[in-house]
Motif scaffolding. Sequence first.
Motif, mmCIF file in Angstrom:
data_model
loop_
_atom_site.group_PDB
_atom_site.id
_atom_site.type_symbol
_atom_site.label_atom_id
_atom_site.label_comp_id
_atom_site.label_asym_id
_atom_site.label_seq_id
_atom_site.Cartn_x
_atom_site.Cartn_y
_atom_site.Cartn_z
ATOM 1 N N LYS A 33 0.863 -1.173 0.066
ATOM 2 C CA LYS A 33 -0.173 -0.053 0.021
ATOM 3 C C LYS A 33 0.822 1.294 -0.143
ATOM 4 C CE LYS A 33 -2.210 1.147 3.693
ATOM 5 N NZ LYS A 33 -3.181 1.325 5.025
ATOM 6 N N ARG A 34 1.946 1.091 0.633
ATOM 7 C CA ARG A 34 3.007 2.416 0.831
ATOM 8 C C ARG A 34 3.433 2.738 -0.671
ATOM 9 N NH1 ARG A 34 5.555 0.743 4.874
ATOM 10 N NH2 ARG A 34 7.662 0.386 3.938
ATOM 11 N N ILE A 35 3.757 1.414 -1.149
ATOM 12 C CA ILE A 35 4.506 1.622 -2.448
ATOM 13 C C ILE A 35 3.452 2.430 -3.582
ATOM 14 C CG2 ILE A 35 5.140 0.083 -4.609
ATOM 15 C CD1 ILE A 35 6.472 -1.627 -2.586
ATOM 16 N N ALA A 36 2.187 1.946 -3.432
ATOM 17 C CA ALA A 36 1.148 2.647 -4.250
ATOM 18 C C ALA A 36 1.099 3.960 -4.101
ATOM 19 C CB ALA A 36 -0.159 1.752 -4.186
ATOM 20 N N PHE A 37 1.014 4.304 -2.727
ATOM 21 C CA PHE A 37 1.040 6.009 -2.565
ATOM 22 C C PHE A 37 2.418 6.665 -2.963
ATOM 23 C CE2 PHE A 37 -2.551 4.824 0.052
ATOM 24 C CZ PHE A 37 -3.511 5.854 0.322
ATOM 25 N N GLY A 38 3.444 6.017 -2.782
ATOM 26 C CA GLY A 38 4.817 6.511 -3.115
ATOM 27 C C GLY A 38 4.784 6.841 -4.592
ATOM 28 N N THR A 39 4.547 5.778 -5.400
ATOM 29 C CA THR A 39 4.554 5.748 -6.759
ATOM 30 C C THR A 39 3.587 6.984 -7.309
ATOM 31 O OG1 THR A 39 5.105 3.360 -6.973
ATOM 32 C CG2 THR A 39 4.226 4.563 -8.728
ATOM 33 N N ALA A 40 2.405 6.929 -6.762
ATOM 34 C CA ALA A 40 1.454 7.779 -7.480
ATOM 35 C C ALA A 40 1.984 9.443 -6.817
ATOM 36 C CB ALA A 40 0.171 7.737 -6.395
ATOM 37 N N HIS A 41 2.599 9.681 -5.811
ATOM 38 C CA HIS A 41 3.258 10.925 -5.563
ATOM 39 C C HIS A 41 4.020 11.421 -6.678
ATOM 40 C CE1 HIS A 41 0.879 11.802 -2.057
ATOM 41 N NE2 HIS A 41 1.312 10.765 -1.388
ATOM 42 N N GLY A 42 5.029 10.325 -6.988
ATOM 43 C CA GLY A 42 6.049 10.481 -7.914
ATOM 44 C C GLY A 42 5.535 11.026 -9.201
ATOM 45 N N LEU A 43 4.588 10.323 -9.521
ATOM 46 C CA LEU A 43 4.055 10.638 -10.828
ATOM 47 C C LEU A 43 3.056 11.905 -10.943
ATOM 48 C CD1 LEU A 43 2.238 7.225 -12.106
ATOM 49 C CD2 LEU A 43 4.316 8.506 -13.138
ATOM 50 N N GLU A 44 2.510 12.199 -9.773
ATOM 51 C CA GLU A 44 1.858 13.574 -9.476
ATOM 52 C C GLU A 44 2.918 14.599 -9.734
ATOM 53 O OE1 GLU A 44 -1.106 15.843 -6.648
ATOM 54 O OE2 GLU A 44 0.481 14.312 -5.847
ATOM 55 N N TYR A 45 3.908 14.512 -9.080
ATOM 56 C CA TYR A 45 4.935 15.357 -9.433
ATOM 57 C C TYR A 45 5.479 15.706 -10.713
ATOM 58 C CZ TYR A 45 9.639 17.689 -8.963
ATOM 59 O OH TYR A 45 10.748 18.408 -9.190
ATOM 60 N N LEU A 46 5.821 14.380 -11.516
ATOM 61 C CA LEU A 46 6.364 14.758 -12.972
ATOM 62 C C LEU A 46 5.101 15.305 -13.662
ATOM 63 C CD1 LEU A 46 7.748 11.252 -13.405
ATOM 64 C CD2 LEU A 46 8.881 13.379 -12.910
ATOM 65 N N HIS A 47 3.663 14.951 -13.466
ATOM 66 C CA HIS A 47 2.828 15.508 -14.219
ATOM 67 C C HIS A 47 2.332 16.865 -14.182
ATOM 68 C CE1 HIS A 47 1.492 11.171 -15.357
ATOM 69 N NE2 HIS A 47 2.575 11.407 -15.757
ATOM 70 N N GLU A 48 2.521 17.265 -12.639
ATOM 71 C CA GLU A 48 1.668 18.521 -12.130
ATOM 72 C C GLU A 48 2.804 19.574 -11.800
ATOM 73 O OE1 GLU A 48 -1.317 18.904 -12.400
ATOM 74 O OE2 GLU A 48 -1.894 16.764 -12.589
ATOM 75 N N HIS A 49 3.919 19.236 -11.439
ATOM 76 C CA HIS A 49 4.653 20.204 -10.777
ATOM 77 C C HIS A 49 6.004 20.151 -11.503
ATOM 78 C CE1 HIS A 49 2.058 20.185 -7.248
ATOM 79 N NE2 HIS A 49 2.476 18.932 -7.139
ATOM 80 N N CYS A 50 6.198 19.703 -12.836
ATOM 81 C CA CYS A 50 7.532 19.996 -13.563
ATOM 82 C C CYS A 50 7.035 20.799 -14.754
ATOM 83 C CB CYS A 50 7.971 18.649 -14.148
ATOM 84 S SG CYS A 50 9.139 17.689 -12.899
ATOM 85 N N ASN A 51 7.840 21.557 -15.058
ATOM 86 C CA ASN A 51 7.504 22.570 -16.205
ATOM 87 C C ASN A 51 8.740 22.497 -17.073
ATOM 88 O OD1 ASN A 51 6.342 24.366 -18.020
ATOM 89 N ND2 ASN A 51 6.711 25.875 -16.670
#
Length: 597
Positions: A377-395
């Motif tokens: 479950k922690r891996i699922a959350f961590g991977t989601a946070h990493g992808l969210e950063y790539l999609h939403e916070h990188c420009n």
Amino acid sequence: MFGVFFSWLPLKLDVKKWLILLLLLKLSSQSTEPDVEGEALTDLLVALNDSAGRITDWNFNFVSPCFSWSHITCRDGKVISLSLASLGLSGTLSPAITILKFLTSLDIQNNSLRGALPDYLANMTRLQNLNLANNDFSGSVPSTWGELSGLKHLDLSSNDLSGSIPLQLYSVPNFNFSGTRLSCGSSLEQPCVSNSHPQVSTNKGKLEAIITSASCAALVLLLVVAVFAYRYHRHLRKLKQDVFVDVTGEDDYKISLGQLRRFSLREIQLATDNFSESNIIGQGGFGRVYRGVLLDNTKVAVKRLVDYYSPGGEAAFLREVQLISVAVHRNLLRLIGFCTTSSERILVYPFMPNLSVAYRLRDLKPGEKGLDWPTRKRIAFGTAHGLEYLHEHCNPKIIHRDLKAANILLDDDFEAVLGDFGLAKLVDTKMTHVTTQVRGTMGHIAPEYLSTGKSSEKTDVFGYGITLLELVTGQRAIDFSRLEEEEDVLLLDHIKKLQRENRLQDIVDGNLKSYEPNEVETIIQVALLCTQSLPEDRPTMAEVVKMLQGVGLAERWAEWEQLEEVRNREFSLFSHQFRWAYDTTHDQEAIQLSTAR
């Protein structure tokens, strides 16, 4: 037509399985050239004599080489690189290799290949890298090899070769004929190895000259010694920064990457025991990953790019360095440094002691620790946070494009660290998608990307959904062994069926001793929402993070169930029509055969 095609299939298979097989056959025959290349590769492997059984996935009856075969790199659906070093091969080099017309890199060093050097390699005019070192080739170098005008790297060292060397081959920027009986050496005009290595000037010689010229005056001597001491201090300081810079072209390929450390090739060789096979911890189309230890005892993972000489190799290297150097997040793999020479492209990462999620799910050795439910479950959350950063916070935003359990690494605390950006793309925020050649791993590729070549952040969302299913089930995204049990080949379809039948206990990995049913249901629901056929129906990764926490999941899931009910009715109608067409055709063929008799 249907009867001819399906006559060999077990009648117990339902229509859906037939459609899946049709899809896989379609993928493996999108063009005639990859099929021709696949046949050539299987012939090549037979001649190479892989007696150790190192290559097990070159199967012409399955997906074409560019989708899933190991040791192969492709570009635009054509094989451009073969990396077959140190595999215990003991046969010969078959003429079938000439069918690979677009091959730019061939590395078969450190094997036991025998026979004469084949003159037909001269027909492979696109070759840029040819490494046949440390084999048992005998005879002379074919004069026709002088026609390989595109060669940038040629290594024939440590073979039982004799005779003269075509003069044209001395124009190759990097060559090595040492350890042979070829006519080269210090007594002749031509060398055995490239002689462009930078010469490190010795301060000792300078000092002697200075002392000799200053012997007439003590004052001049003191001044010169002082100047020398100053220069020597600067030299030592430079050595501390870059101890082993002595490789051809190493200074010519510097890349400005901020605070990243630049390693010399000698440092990397020392860290990995000269790229020892015993230190290999991973392998893919890019090359190999080695375990290493730096001089300061820092444990590292060394990623060695093998297809630098291919058109896509340099781009892949620069892409990964560019992406990782600007994307900094606790759930993204951090780049320590890099190494560049005229013939090497190497990336250095922190060593992940617990390897990858795929390893922990399916490849554990006896006594090793698996993944319990809280960790998954922690891996699922961590991977989601990493992808969210790539999609939403990188420009500009970053699309990974190859999300799977094998590319999620685990640190000391089993925290998820998303790695392998070799297929990633930078995306302008004003663009809704990027059209490119399809790359990735079968079973994880979103349908719209597979059919149109258009990728977006929703492509990653689909891959994330499949990864969630891997976490829950421990199974692979595609598993042909399920056909034997009359189950779906694709993990996604398999889970949908079990979910409709409320068979939660059959979904969860049998290696899980305990789990929370409600949490498993949440993960499965999020996974199925992420893997919807239409990209616009899938949530964003920011929404995924919230749904994993239970926010907004109930509403989205209710909508999904309604849509799924409609889809199932439509598919049932289509299956009925398809079955009727098949039965009718089959009956007509049976009548024709009976009449013919």
